[in-house]
Design a protein around this motif. Structure first.
Motif, PDB file in Angstrom:
ATOM      1  N   HIS A  24       0.842  -1.207   0.000  1.00  0.00           N
ATOM      2  CA  HIS A  24       0.000   0.000   0.000  1.00  0.00           C
ATOM      3  C   HIS A  24       0.873   1.251   0.000  1.00  0.00           C
ATOM      4  O   HIS A  24       0.588   2.210  -0.726  1.00  0.00           O
ATOM      5  CB  HIS A  24      -0.930   0.013   1.214  1.00  0.00           C
ATOM      6  N   ALA A  25       1.928   1.246   0.794  1.00  0.00           N
ATOM      7  CA  ALA A  25       2.832   2.401   0.842  1.00  0.00           C
ATOM      8  C   ALA A  25       3.534   2.592  -0.493  1.00  0.00           C
ATOM      9  O   ALA A  25       3.703   3.726  -0.959  1.00  0.00           O
ATOM     10  CB  ALA A  25       3.849   2.217   1.968  1.00  0.00           C
ATOM     11  N   LEU A  26       3.948   1.495  -1.117  1.00  0.00           N
ATOM     12  CA  LEU A  26       4.604   1.570  -2.418  1.00  0.00           C
ATOM     13  C   LEU A  26       3.648   2.129  -3.473  1.00  0.00           C
ATOM     14  O   LEU A  26       4.019   2.998  -4.263  1.00  0.00           O
ATOM     15  CB  LEU A  26       5.111   0.184  -2.828  1.00  0.00           C
ATOM     16  N   ALA A  27       2.412   1.664  -3.456  1.00  0.00           N
ATOM     17  CA  ALA A  27       1.412   2.176  -4.395  1.00  0.00           C
ATOM     18  C   ALA A  27       1.151   3.657  -4.161  1.00  0.00           C
ATOM     19  O   ALA A  27       1.021   4.430  -5.116  1.00  0.00           O
ATOM     20  CB  ALA A  27       0.108   1.380  -4.271  1.00  0.00           C
ATOM     21  N   GLU A  33       3.947  10.287  -6.987  1.00  0.00           N
ATOM     22  CA  GLU A  33       4.965  10.699  -7.956  1.00  0.00           C
ATOM     23  C   GLU A  33       4.348  10.930  -9.333  1.00  0.00           C
ATOM     24  O   GLU A  33       4.855  11.736 -10.106  1.00  0.00           O
ATOM     25  CB  GLU A  33       6.086   9.669  -8.045  1.00  0.00           C
ATOM     26  N   MET A  34       3.264  10.229  -9.640  1.00  0.00           N
ATOM     27  CA  MET A  34       2.594  10.447 -10.915  1.00  0.00           C
ATOM     28  C   MET A  34       1.857  11.786 -10.918  1.00  0.00           C
ATOM     29  O   MET A  34       1.786  12.456 -11.943  1.00  0.00           O
ATOM     30  CB  MET A  34       1.614   9.302 -11.198  1.00  0.00           C
ATOM     31  N   VAL A  35       1.316  12.177  -9.769  1.00  0.00           N
ATOM     32  CA  VAL A  35       0.563  13.420  -9.663  1.00  0.00           C
ATOM     33  C   VAL A  35       1.492  14.615  -9.551  1.00  0.00           C
ATOM     34  O   VAL A  35       1.333  15.611 -10.253  1.00  0.00           O
ATOM     35  CB  VAL A  35      -0.396  13.365  -8.449  1.00  0.00           C
ATOM     36  N   GLU A  36       2.458  14.519  -8.651  1.00  0.00           N
ATOM     37  CA  GLU A  36       3.386  15.624  -8.423  1.00  0.00           C
ATOM     38  C   GLU A  36       4.779  15.060  -8.183  1.00  0.00           C
ATOM     39  O   GLU A  36       5.144  14.747  -7.043  1.00  0.00           O
ATOM     40  CB  GLU A  36       2.937  16.457  -7.225  1.00  0.00           C
ATOM     41  N   PRO A  37       5.568  14.909  -9.245  1.00  0.00           N
ATOM     42  CA  PRO A  37       6.902  14.315  -9.114  1.00  0.00           C
ATOM     43  C   PRO A  37       7.801  15.127  -8.177  1.00  0.00           C
ATOM     44  O   PRO A  37       7.801  16.353  -8.196  1.00  0.00           O
ATOM     45  CB  PRO A  37       7.454  14.338 -10.532  1.00  0.00           C
ATOM     46  N   LEU A  44      13.861   7.559  -9.133  1.00  0.00           N
ATOM     47  CA  LEU A  44      12.685   6.910  -8.559  1.00  0.00           C
ATOM     48  C   LEU A  44      12.680   5.405  -8.824  1.00  0.00           C
ATOM     49  O   LEU A  44      12.377   4.614  -7.926  1.00  0.00           O
ATOM     50  CB  LEU A  44      11.413   7.541  -9.127  1.00  0.00           C
ATOM     51  N   LEU A  45      13.007   5.003 -10.033  1.00  0.00           N
ATOM     52  CA  LEU A  45      12.914   3.579 -10.381  1.00  0.00           C
ATOM     53  C   LEU A  45      13.796   2.690  -9.505  1.00  0.00           C
ATOM     54  O   LEU A  45      13.326   1.649  -9.022  1.00  0.00           O
ATOM     55  CB  LEU A  45      13.207   3.381 -11.866  1.00  0.00           C
ATOM     56  N   PRO A  46      15.070   3.035  -9.240  1.00  0.00           N
ATOM     57  CA  PRO A  46      15.855   2.188  -8.338  1.00  0.00           C
ATOM     58  C   PRO A  46      15.271   2.138  -6.923  1.00  0.00           C
ATOM     59  O   PRO A  46      15.318   1.094  -6.264  1.00  0.00           O
ATOM     60  CB  PRO A  46      17.233   2.853  -8.329  1.00  0.00           C
ATOM     61  N   GLN A  47      14.701   3.234  -6.473  1.00  0.00           N
ATOM     62  CA  GLN A  47      14.083   3.254  -5.149  1.00  0.00           C
ATOM     63  C   GLN A  47      12.880   2.311  -5.114  1.00  0.00           C
ATOM     64  O   GLN A  47      12.704   1.553  -4.156  1.00  0.00           O
ATOM     65  CB  GLN A  47      13.649   4.672  -4.787  1.00  0.00           C
ATOM     66  N   LEU A  48      12.059   2.346  -6.153  1.00  0.00           N
ATOM     67  CA  LEU A  48      10.900   1.448  -6.224  1.00  0.00           C
ATOM     68  C   LEU A  48      11.340  -0.011  -6.281  1.00  0.00           C
ATOM     69  O   LEU A  48      10.744  -0.873  -5.636  1.00  0.00           O
ATOM     70  CB  LEU A  48      10.034   1.795  -7.428  1.00  0.00           C
ATOM     71  N   ALA A  49      12.392  -0.283  -7.040  1.00  0.00           N
ATOM     72  CA  ALA A  49      12.899  -1.655  -7.145  1.00  0.00           C
ATOM     73  C   ALA A  49      13.398  -2.150  -5.788  1.00  0.00           C
ATOM     74  O   ALA A  49      13.138  -3.297  -5.402  1.00  0.00           O
ATOM     75  CB  ALA A  49      14.014  -1.726  -8.183  1.00  0.00           C
ATOM     76  N   THR A  50      14.097  -1.301  -5.065  1.00  0.00           N
ATOM     77  CA  THR A  50      14.601  -1.682  -3.742  1.00  0.00           C
ATOM     78  C   THR A  50      13.451  -1.950  -2.781  1.00  0.00           C
ATOM     79  O   THR A  50      13.472  -2.938  -2.040  1.00  0.00           O
ATOM     80  CB  THR A  50      15.517  -0.575  -3.180  1.00  0.00           C
TER      81      THR A  50
END
Length: 63
Positions: A24-27, A33-37, A44-50
């Motif tokens: 839920h936190a990841l979503a 980030e989609m609304v206001e980067p 962002l992508l490496p952070q999401l992957a981690t």
């Protein structure tokens, strides 16, 4: 026999609950980030992957 059923295992339920909260936190992070980067996609992508990898480890009981 029901005591051996993994669906009632408190440790499993705890791990799954924590993993669900993490998802839920990841979503929420992705949506915000989609609304206001707040950072470039390349950061962002490496952070999401981690975070996704950590959630998988947590669900598997690795930490």
């Amino acid at each position: 026999m029901a005591d051996n059923d993994c669906t009632t295992c408190p440790e499993l339920l705890t791990r799954l609950g924590a993993a669900a909260s993490g998802l839920h936190a990841l979503a929420a992070l992705i949506e915000s980030e989609m609304v206001e980067p707040t950072m470039p996609w390349r950061d962002l992508l490496p952070q999401l992957a981690t975070q996704a990898r950590n959630l998988a480890d947590q669900a598997q009981g690795r930490y």
